[in-house]
Design a protein around this motif. Structure first.
Motif, short mmCIF file in Angstrom:
data_model
loop_
_atom_site.label_atom_id
_atom_site.label_comp_id
_atom_site.label_asym_id
_atom_site.label_seq_id
_atom_site.Cartn_x
_atom_site.Cartn_y
_atom_site.Cartn_z
N ARG A 6 -23.19 31.39 -26.62
CA ARG A 6 -23.32 30.77 -25.43
C ARG A 6 -22.68 28.70 -25.09
NH1 ARG A 6 -27.81 33.99 -25.10
NH2 ARG A 6 -29.74 32.33 -25.97
N LEU A 7 -23.24 28.44 -26.91
CA LEU A 7 -23.28 27.27 -26.97
C LEU A 7 -21.33 27.47 -27.59
CD1 LEU A 7 -26.10 26.29 -30.17
CD2 LEU A 7 -25.60 25.10 -27.80
N LEU A 8 -21.00 27.59 -28.09
CA LEU A 8 -19.37 27.31 -27.84
C LEU A 8 -18.96 27.61 -26.82
CD1 LEU A 8 -17.58 27.26 -29.45
CD2 LEU A 8 -17.45 29.11 -30.65
N ALA A 24 -18.41 13.36 -22.06
CA ALA A 24 -19.17 13.99 -21.53
C ALA A 24 -19.27 14.90 -22.73
CB ALA A 24 -18.12 14.59 -20.52
N ILE A 25 -19.10 15.18 -23.48
CA ILE A 25 -18.90 16.42 -24.56
C ILE A 25 -20.27 15.34 -25.16
CG2 ILE A 25 -17.58 15.45 -26.10
CD1 ILE A 25 -17.50 18.77 -27.17
N THR A 26 -20.45 14.33 -25.66
CA THR A 26 -20.91 13.66 -26.87
C THR A 26 -22.64 13.13 -25.91
OG1 THR A 26 -19.01 12.09 -27.35
CG2 THR A 26 -21.01 10.80 -27.95
N GLU A 27 -22.42 13.19 -25.31
CA GLU A 27 -23.69 12.90 -24.01
C GLU A 27 -23.96 14.48 -24.12
OE1 GLU A 27 -22.47 11.00 -20.47
OE2 GLU A 27 -22.58 8.76 -20.75
N TRP A 28 -23.57 15.17 -23.96
CA TRP A 28 -24.09 16.42 -23.84
C TRP A 28 -24.75 17.25 -24.87
CZ3 TRP A 28 -23.31 21.35 -25.86
CH2 TRP A 28 -23.66 22.78 -25.67
N VAL A 29 -24.02 16.62 -26.43
CA VAL A 29 -24.69 16.94 -26.97
C VAL A 29 -25.92 16.05 -28.10
CG1 VAL A 29 -24.08 17.15 -30.05
CG2 VAL A 29 -22.27 17.89 -28.45
N ALA A 30 -25.99 14.62 -27.68
CA ALA A 30 -26.48 13.82 -27.78
C ALA A 30 -28.60 14.28 -27.39
CB ALA A 30 -26.33 12.38 -27.31
N GLU A 31 -28.31 15.23 -25.63
CA GLU A 31 -29.28 15.13 -24.74
C GLU A 31 -29.44 16.25 -25.86
OE1 GLU A 31 -30.33 17.09 -20.64
OE2 GLU A 31 -27.85 16.14 -21.07
N ARG A 32 -29.07 17.44 -26.17
CA ARG A 32 -29.79 19.24 -26.89
C ARG A 32 -30.35 18.21 -27.95
NH1 ARG A 32 -28.84 23.68 -25.68
NH2 ARG A 32 -29.73 24.65 -27.96
N ALA A 127 -21.22 24.39 -32.80
CA ALA A 127 -21.97 25.47 -32.49
C ALA A 127 -22.68 26.14 -32.73
CB ALA A 127 -21.41 26.02 -31.61
N ALA A 128 -22.18 26.69 -34.17
CA ALA A 128 -23.42 26.59 -34.84
C ALA A 128 -23.84 25.75 -35.97
CB ALA A 128 -22.29 27.45 -36.70
N MET A 129 -23.71 24.89 -35.91
CA MET A 129 -25.01 23.40 -36.29
C MET A 129 -25.84 23.10 -35.59
SD MET A 129 -26.05 21.85 -38.86
CE MET A 129 -25.68 22.04 -40.04
N LEU A 130 -25.06 23.10 -33.89
CA LEU A 130 -26.65 22.89 -33.59
C LEU A 130 -27.42 24.40 -33.07
CD1 LEU A 130 -24.71 21.73 -30.62
CD2 LEU A 130 -26.04 20.67 -31.81
N ALA A 131 -26.98 25.24 -33.32
CA ALA A 131 -27.55 26.85 -33.48
C ALA A 131 -28.24 26.38 -34.35
CB ALA A 131 -27.21 28.14 -33.41
N VAL A 132 -28.56 26.22 -35.61
CA VAL A 132 -28.90 26.14 -37.15
C VAL A 132 -30.54 24.55 -35.74
CG1 VAL A 132 -29.38 25.51 -38.87
CG2 VAL A 132 -27.61 26.97 -38.46
N VAL A 384 -22.97 30.35 -39.25
CA VAL A 384 -25.16 29.72 -38.98
C VAL A 384 -25.59 29.76 -39.84
CG1 VAL A 384 -26.82 30.17 -37.02
CG2 VAL A 384 -24.84 30.09 -36.25
N ALA A 385 -25.25 31.05 -40.33
CA ALA A 385 -26.58 31.15 -41.74
C ALA A 385 -26.03 30.80 -42.84
CB ALA A 385 -26.12 33.49 -41.88
#
Length: 398
Positions: A6-8, A24-32, A127-132, A384-385
């Motif tokens: 989903r993240l990817l 836009a993507i930078t702000e989206w990542v920062a918000e998360r 996406a993998a790092m955000l999931a972690v 992710v692992a």
């Protein structure tokens, strides 16, 4: 659908081709990341076309301990070293996309692969790092965590250069000197060294005119003798033993070149002819002699010579405990017990103030920049692992 898929999919939906803004993507990542307790610094600059670009440095400190800065990381225990993950948010153009679905910015899953521009290089890694990060217990954190996202990696590492020059948050990161994990696609192999790049451009000027007259000056006339120099340089890098490093494959500087007079019609005398050459530098083998010889030959013929800004190669110590530990972690996921080299460049070339640079991420470089770019779902999940294990090894309590 797993969280990383989903993240990817969400990340791919941002059309972040390098000539456009990545705001836009930078702000989206920062918000998360703010929602996960990270402090975020966003720095802005204008690229050569005046397009606004953004870098992000997000940091989360342990909840119950003071940050340790300065000194050598050898004085800290492994899980107090800290971890800084680096990625870029820009992607290469997708004008000739022919992957499933027909839209490069809409993720499509087919036969165990996720297709979309940036899926491999390198939004899958992000996406993998955000999931972690979503699953890390802040109360168990023992050292700082950073997530760093740069712009313009695909166009000369401009974002990373701006980061190093102008980001206060990056200065703080350098002071701590954590493990710097550059998550480019390596099939989860651990890379300790990669090539850089250097090159030049030579221009011959003439005078345009109708080819039926004698009033034109063909710019190719002076350029033709210079092509002998180009050929000699091309052959030299393949045969000179002083320009080899057998740790790399290929072990040469791989001199590449191109020629154009921009002619659009045969009845116009070309008034401009250009030749470019570049090569992949290696640690201790920069090809400076190629530059000087190319320049001297151009000046002798009265041609205009322009050198490119070089990109340094990256090399980390193979006896670095952090690198050795990362190899141990990556081994179950297909990585080698020993660190490897690659021939492409990454932002790691610019991050030379950091002592523990490691390139490792999901996906294969063979899929990067292709017209049907994809990442294997297994590689994504394994990423992710592995990233989770790296976070626990360097920034979490055992």
């Amino acid at each position: 659908m797993s969280s990383v898929v989903r993240l990817l999919s969400d990340l791919i939906a941002f059309s972040t081709v390098s000539h456009t803004s990545n705001q836009a993507i930078t702000e989206w990542v920062a918000e998360r990341l703010r929602a996960q307790g990270f402090e975020c610094e966003q720095t802005r600059y204008l690229d050569g076309e005046g397009v606004p670009k953004f870098n992000l440095v997000a940091k989360r400190l342990p909840l119950d301990s003071q940050e340790k800065t300065g000194g050598s990381s050898d004085d800290r225990s492994e899980n107090e070293t800290g971890l800084a993950y680096f990625c870029h948010t820009d992607v290469v153009p997708a004008d000739r996309w022919n992957g499933p679905g027909g839209n490069p910015f809409r993720a499509v899953i087919e036969d165990g692969r996720l297709y979309g521009r940036g899926s491999c290089d390198m939004k899958g890694s992000l996406a993998a790092m955000l999931a972690v990060v979503d699953g890390l217990d802040a109360a168990q954190q023992s050292a700082p965590l950073w997530i760093v996202c740069t712009a313009d990696e695909e166009t000369g590492l401009r974002g990373a250069k701006e980061l190093v020059q102008s980001s206060p948050a990056y200065r703080d990161l350098v002071a701590h000197d954590p493990v710097a994990l550059i998550g480019e696609p390596t099939e989860l192999r651990v890379v300790y060294a990669h090539k850089g790049m250097s090159g030049f451009r030579v221009v011959s000027h003439g005078k345009a005119a109708h080819s039926s007259t004698s009033r034109g000056v063909n710019a190719n006339v002076l350029m033709i003798p210079y092509l002998q120099t180009i050929l000699e340089l091309h052959e030299r890098v393949q045969t000179d033993p002083l320009m080899r490093d057998d740790r790399f494959d290929p072990p040469t500087l791989t001199f590449n070149f191109g020629i154009s007079d921009h002619a659009e019609a045969t009845n116009i005398v070309p008034d401009r002819s250009e030749v470019w050459g570049n090569w992949r530098t290696m640690p201790g083998v920069d090809g400076a002699c190629l530059m000087s010889d190319a320049k001297a030959a151009a000046e002798q013929l009265g041609l205009n010579f322009f050198s490119y800004k070089s990109v340094e190669p990256m090399e980390s110590r193979t006896d670095d405990p952090a690198l050795i530990r990362m190899c141990e972690l990556a081994s179950p996921y297909g990585g080698s017990e020993k660190p490897e080299t690659v021939c492409y460049s990454t932002d790691g070339a610019v991050l030379n103030e950091l002592s523990h640079r490691i390139v490792c991420g999901p996906g294969s470089i063979d899929q990067a920049h292709t017209v049907d770019e994809f990442i294997e779902l297994k590689s994504l999940e394994d990423g992710v692992a592995l990233f989770r294990e790296a976070a626990h090894a360097f920034a979490m309590r055992s």
